[in-house]
Design an enzyme around this catalytic site. Structure first.
Site, PDB file in Angstrom:
ATOM      1  N   LYS A 104      -4.087   7.313   1.436  1.00 50.70           N
ATOM      2  CA  LYS A 104      -4.636   7.062   0.106  1.00 50.70           C
ATOM      3  C   LYS A 104      -4.575   5.596  -0.311  1.00 50.70           C
ATOM      4  O   LYS A 104      -3.513   4.977  -0.296  1.00 50.70           O
ATOM      5  CB  LYS A 104      -3.892   7.914  -0.934  1.00 50.70           C
ATOM      6  CG  LYS A 104      -4.082   9.418  -0.734  1.00 50.70           C
ATOM      7  CD  LYS A 104      -3.324  10.199  -1.791  1.00 50.70           C
ATOM      8  CE  LYS A 104      -3.497  11.704  -1.601  1.00 50.70           C
ATOM      9  NZ  LYS A 104      -2.755  12.484  -2.608  1.00 50.70           N
ATOM     10  N   GLY A 111       7.989   4.735   0.563  1.00 45.80           N
ATOM     11  CA  GLY A 111       7.665   4.375  -0.811  1.00 45.80           C
ATOM     12  C   GLY A 111       8.595   3.310  -1.359  1.00 45.80           C
ATOM     13  O   GLY A 111       8.164   2.405  -2.086  1.00 45.80           O
TER      14      GLY A 111
END
Length: 392
Positions: A177, A365
């Site tokens: 993404k 992340g």
């Protein structure tokens, strides 16, 4: 448990604490259990930390690990912690079996705090989360909070990426993404010399350039930001390279009938689109793999996050493997290489022999947020708890 990288990575901290005769209560989470829709039995079947407990029983010295506790707070957990002898450890069940973990509920944080006298955070993979076990619980350990060995090492390596990059500094960015990484790419354009983009996210960039991408899922809302990133890179004199070719197929899970196609606006037409109608782009092609490999080996510092394709399927793994091997060659030639993110680390470890990498980060992340220049919640919480020394 398919990959024990994170378990092995925090072992030095656990072993140090056990050697110092501490009683160690380990806590962690697994997955994203849906507490509203799944029964406790379903949660335990899918998300129990039992596989982690089995790994710890094999990795820690005999007699030191006392097993998995069936809950993470309450009387069961408190009794298990109290029963530990100096030099022994136990593992609490999945923290996310309680909604208070992800909502950072103060009551849940207080319950966790009852299980220890000193707090050590060695979970770099969650330092970007504002959750009970990461930030909330620290209020109950003021002056007795420490970063573990792994967390300290992660910050040391990533600090170099952010503040002291050797030149040329290259970044390889993959994954699915654009929305998850566009802010990171924006920040890296201010820092890096060359950025290589692969994975499914590359097809959104390509679509923004006018390349027909077939059935490949793209993010229509992010086409304009992709164009803006390309322009920003040009304005800053940063090379931002997209795939020149791709491996395509009609099935996401079967490489049968796959082929390689070029990816440029000039070779696309309504009659003959780059990615044929009904096909998915599932890996970077050989020309792209060669170009990316050459670019990587020309850098003194390389940071990689995200696979180049659907590497879990053997027929779509070549591009990711090529990037991993290029990083290995760069490392052998004296470059510093950092791999961040579970999928990227898994891809590296699947290769035999495994290519040498300077540092395998346990946080995808977290590493991206840190590179963006964000003050991570756990790091801020540790600083606010007035911890000034590592415990080693």
């Amino acid at each position: 448990m398919q990959d024990d990288t994170r378990v092995r990575a925090m072992l030095p901290t656990v072993q140090l604490l056990l050697a110092r005769r501490c009683r160690v209560v380990l806590c962690s989470h697994l997955g994203q259990p849906n507490l509203a829709r799944e029964s406790l039995q379903e949660l335990q079947q899918q998300y129990s930390l039992a596989p982690v407990a089995r790994a710890l029983s094999q990795l820690l010295p005999t007699g030191t690990f006392k097993g998995l506790v069936q809950d993470c707070v309450g009387s069961t957990a408190e009794a298990a912690a109290a029963a530990l002898l100096p030099g022994q450890a136990c593992l609490l069940e999945n923290l996310r079996f309680h909604i208070g973990e992800t909502t950072n509920d103060p009551k849940f944080a207080r319950q966790l705090a009852l299980l220890g006298d000193v707090y050590v955070n060695d979970a770099f993979g969650v330092v970007h989360r504002d959750q009970a076990s990461v930030t909330g619980v620290l209020a109950h350990f003021h002056g007795r909070c420490y970063p573990g060995l792994l967390l300290s090492a992660e910050l040391q390596y990533l600090k170099k990426v952010i503040h002291q990059p050797d030149r040329p500094f290259g970044v390889v960015m993959g994954g699915a993404k654009v929305r998850d990484k566009i802010k990171v790419i924006h920040s890296l354009i201010q820092q890096a010399d060359i950025i290589l983009i692969g994975g499914r996210m590359a097809f959104t960039f390509l679509a923004a350039e006018g390349v027909a991408v077939g059935k490949t899922q793209i993010e229509e809302d992010w086409l304009e930001p992709c164009r803006a990133m390309r322009q920003l890179a040009r304005d800053c004199g940063v090379q931002l390279l997209l795939p020149q070719d791709a491996v395509v197929a009609r099935s996401l899970d079967d490489e049968c009938g796959c082929c390689t196609v070029p990816l440029t606006p000039t070779c696309c037409s309504s009659a003959a689109p780059c990615v044929p109608e009904g096909c998915y782009g599932l890996d970077i092609g050989p020309k792209t793999a060669a170009a990316f490999s050459e670019a990587i080996q020309g850098c003194k510092l390389v940071f990689w996050n995200g696979p180049m394709g659907r590497f879990e399927v053997p027929g779509f793994a070549a591009g990711t493997a090529a990037v991993a091997e290029a990083l290995g060659h760069a490392t052998e030639n004296g470059s510093i290489t950092v791999v961040g993110g579970g999928d990227s680390v898994s891809a590296v470890k699947k290769l035999q022999p495994m290519p040498p990498i300077s540092f395998l980060s346990t946080g995808g992340g977290a590493s991206l947020e840190l590179i963006r220049g964000q003050l991570l919640p756990a790091i801020k919480a540790l600083a606010n708890a007035a911890t000034v020394h590592n415990f080693n």
